[in-house]
Design a protein around this motif. Structure first.
Motif, PDB file in Angstrom:
ATOM      1  N   ALA A  72      -4.841 -23.167  -9.407  1.00 15.39           N
ATOM      2  CA  ALA A  72      -6.262 -22.847  -8.907  1.00 15.39           C
ATOM      3  C   ALA A  72      -6.373 -23.301  -7.657  1.00 15.39           C
ATOM      4  O   ALA A  72      -6.392 -23.216  -6.674  1.00 15.39           O
ATOM      5  N   ILE A  73      -5.578 -24.681  -7.241  1.00 15.19           N
ATOM      6  CA  ILE A  73      -5.838 -25.470  -6.306  1.00 15.19           C
ATOM      7  C   ILE A  73      -4.793 -24.293  -5.152  1.00 15.19           C
ATOM      8  O   ILE A  73      -5.322 -24.770  -3.479  1.00 15.19           O
ATOM      9  N   PHE A  74      -4.172 -23.464  -5.484  1.00 16.15           N
ATOM     10  CA  PHE A  74      -4.229 -22.281  -4.577  1.00 16.15           C
ATOM     11  C   PHE A  74      -4.900 -21.376  -3.954  1.00 16.15           C
ATOM     12  O   PHE A  74      -4.407 -21.167  -3.254  1.00 16.15           O
ATOM     13  N   THR A 101      -6.158 -32.342   3.294  1.00 19.33           N
ATOM     14  CA  THR A 101      -5.812 -33.184   1.403  1.00 19.33           C
ATOM     15  C   THR A 101      -4.698 -31.637   0.836  1.00 19.33           C
ATOM     16  O   THR A 101      -4.042 -31.996   0.159  1.00 19.33           O
ATOM     17  N   ILE A 102      -6.084 -31.094   0.775  1.00 17.73           N
ATOM     18  CA  ILE A 102      -5.667 -29.761  -0.271  1.00 17.73           C
ATOM     19  C   ILE A 102      -4.231 -29.556   0.438  1.00 17.73           C
ATOM     20  O   ILE A 102      -3.684 -28.709  -0.603  1.00 17.73           O
ATOM     21  N   TRP A 103      -4.374 -28.918   1.358  1.00 14.94           N
ATOM     22  CA  TRP A 103      -2.965 -28.575   2.338  1.00 14.94           C
ATOM     23  C   TRP A 103      -1.818 -29.277   1.620  1.00 14.94           C
ATOM     24  O   TRP A 103      -0.970 -28.960   1.847  1.00 14.94           O
ATOM     25  N   TYR A 156       2.068 -33.486  -9.547  1.00 17.56           N
ATOM     26  CA  TYR A 156       0.675 -33.598  -9.812  1.00 17.56           C
ATOM     27  C   TYR A 156      -0.582 -35.406  -9.293  1.00 17.56           C
ATOM     28  O   TYR A 156      -1.575 -34.849  -9.466  1.00 17.56           O
ATOM     29  N   ALA A 157      -0.274 -36.340  -9.464  1.00 15.32           N
ATOM     30  CA  ALA A 157      -1.079 -37.048  -8.875  1.00 15.32           C
ATOM     31  C   ALA A 157      -1.431 -36.656  -7.543  1.00 15.32           C
ATOM     32  O   ALA A 157      -3.487 -36.519  -7.220  1.00 15.32           O
ATOM     33  N   PHE A 217      -9.245 -33.138  -6.558  1.00 16.65           N
ATOM     34  CA  PHE A 217      -9.242 -32.188  -6.696  1.00 16.65           C
ATOM     35  C   PHE A 217      -9.778 -31.547  -7.756  1.00 16.65           C
ATOM     36  O   PHE A 217     -10.577 -30.185  -7.883  1.00 16.65           O
ATOM     37  N   LEU A 218      -9.693 -32.290  -8.976  1.00 21.71           N
ATOM     38  CA  LEU A 218      -9.514 -31.807 -10.018  1.00 21.71           C
ATOM     39  C   LEU A 218     -11.050 -31.333 -10.596  1.00 21.71           C
ATOM     40  O   LEU A 218     -11.503 -30.464 -11.376  1.00 21.71           O
ATOM     41  N   PRO A 219     -12.461 -32.301  -9.919  1.00 20.89           N
ATOM     42  CA  PRO A 219     -13.817 -31.820  -9.955  1.00 20.89           C
ATOM     43  C   PRO A 219     -14.332 -30.405  -9.876  1.00 20.89           C
ATOM     44  O   PRO A 219     -15.037 -29.669 -10.488  1.00 20.89           O
TER      45      PRO A 219
END
Length: 496
Positions: A276-278, A291-293, A324-325, A330-332
């Protein structure tokens, strides 16, 4: 404290707090009571032989183990003390991320991230034992925060302070001093600077290059050691680990093992946010986007690289721990269904109980009639060590050796001695501390377990005979087997 309690009650965070505390308590118990693993003993041996760097890994972890050995006795607490410090640091960095990414509800975001982290079998275990990863994870997270802080500020105002940039470079250098995998984070940072239109102007300024130079200078001990030893460490990781050249063949067993172990040991539920992060994430500010990039690039580079390498040889799933860390802050927003957290928590707690019993009481598989050689190898060392000393005295004066480096490390740690030899002809750390060969013509008592190279070791002696067998038994089950041999008339390498 009263204000904290009020916040927890008002925001209905008590269930999350309790779950997090259960995992933290379990983590402390795990770190204090589980038996020292073979690789931990190996790193302890490094710490007793301080050097610029080492054959298998960079030196920072060994330096810290050596430092704790100076102030504490040789025990589990002393060895694993650094993991308590780095875990506290990891939680602090996750709190910083939560405050920046979720300013309206940082407490909830932090607790979800923490639970996600602790319920992941690999992240739980690998930050509880003194594998190099506990340092790598903490320092990589801290470096990412610093770089994202600088990049987000620079994209708005190019005159912003460069302190976060240099802090990030320093932290990245320390991460690389922990484990070579930090190179993937460095590549991800460089790729972001090159690809992002608002960051590309950094290439016209000196600071990004000075920061890069600072990072490289942090690796001076590693570079000097490799220069002194014909780049042995680099050759091990880039060439010797793999059986075949890339893309010339396909090893289905190592490929499937890598994918399956990744799925199981990082946690099946975490595969959902990993994908999902992609997808496009709305409502992220500039810091969040930077950060997400970095996280996306890190995940892509590590997963593609290790998946490709797994087609030609053994690749360990935990080599991708940083990816993974970095996904977890962004898990929430990536994992919104609380029932999935429930599944992740149940699976995580199941693993914690299983692993704690496995490495402190007895291998669960053996108790159930199965096999568990990797776990079984940590049992029986006090008794085997005592027997080794008795045989050494009986046949002495004589050398005490083993048929492999993990066994040599476990025996050395058990006896609190550094004069144990690894006589397996294959290279290891012992090759660089003059513990790979004994005096020509000399004799040795040699300890062998199922992981050792008995044939290769026996070939280095004129005569080689078994003198003792010891089977460690617990709870009515044979757990670990040790064989002792007498090697007579060592043949020097030049005479073979």
């Amino acid at each position: 404290m009263e204000r904290l309690v009020q916040t927890i009650v008002q925001k209905r965070l008590l269930p999350l707090v309790l779950v997090a505390l259960v995992f933290i308590a379990a983590k402390i118990i795990f770190a204090l009571i589980t038996i020292v693993a073979a690789d931990e003993a190996y790193y302890w041996v490094w710490g007793e032989n301080l050097a610029l760097s080492y054959f298998d890994h960079p030196p920072l972890n060994a330096w810290l183990i050596g430092l704790t050995s100076i102030f504490f006795d040789n025990n589990v607490f002393a060895m694993r003390l650094p993991t308590f410090l780095t875990f506290a640091g990891t939680l602090y960095v996750y709190w910083l991320f939560a405050c920046r990414l979720f300013p309206k509800a940082p407490e909830r975001a932090f607790l979800l991230t923490t639970i996600g982290f602790l319920a992941s079998p690999t992240l739980f275990a690998w930050t509880s034992i003194v594998y190099n990863d506990h340092l790598l994870i903490f320092l990589s997270l801290a470096a990412t925060y610093a770089f994202a802080d600088y990049f987000s500020a620079y994209s708005t105002d190019e005159r912003t302070s460069t302190k976060p940039l240099y802090a990030g470079a320093l932290l990245l250098g320390l991460a690389a001093l922990s484990k070579y995998n930090a190179a993937f984070l460095g590549v991800s940072i460089a790729a972001l600077v090159i690809a992002h239109p608002r960051l590309r102007t950094l290439l016209l300024r000196p600071h990004i290059f000075v920061a890069g130079l600072l990072c490289v200078l942090m690796l001076t001990p590693v570079l000097l050691w490799n220069i002194q030893h014909d780049f042995a460490s680099f050759e091990l990781h880039l060439v010797d680990r793999y059986d075949r050249p890339l893309f010339t063949s396909f090893k289905a067993d190592t490929f499937i093992r890598y994918l399956a172990s990744t799925f199981i040991y990082f946690g099946p539920v975490l595969m959902i946010p990993l994908v999902a992060i992609f997808f496009r994430q709305r409502d992220l500010d500039q810091f969040g986007n930077m950060t997400i990039w970095i996280a996306r690039l890190m995940i892509a580079f590590t997963f593609v690289t290790f998946t490709a390498l797994s087609t030609r040889g053994a690749v360990h799933w935990y080599w991708g721990a940083i990816a993974y860390a970095l996904m977890l802050p962004f898990l929430p927003i990536l994992l919104k269904n609380m029932w999935l957290y429930g599944v992740h928590i149940v699976l995580g707690l199941t693993f914690v109980v299983y692993a704690t019993v496995n490495y402190s009481y007895a291998p669960v598989e053996l108790l159930l009639g199965g096999q568990s050689s990797e776990v079984a190898r940590v049992y029986g060392w006090p008794e085997a060590g005592e027997l080794a000393v008795q045989l050494e005295r009986k046949h002495g004066p004589i050398y005490l050796a083993t048929t492999g480096y993990p066994t040599a490390a476990q025996l050395a740690h058990t006896l609190d001695r550094t004069d144990i030899y690894d006589l397996d002809p294959r290279p290891s750390h012992f090759s660089f501390v003059e513990r790979k060969a004994i005096a020509p013509g000399a004799d040795a008592v040699i300890l062998h377990d199922q992981f050792g190279n008995l044939e290769g070791t026996a070939a280095r002696f004129e005569r080689f005979s078994k003198i003792e067998t010891f089977v460690y038994t617990a709870h009515g089950v044979d757990i670990n087997k040790f064989e002792f041999y007498l090697g007579e008339g060592f043949i020097s390498d030049g005479d073979q």
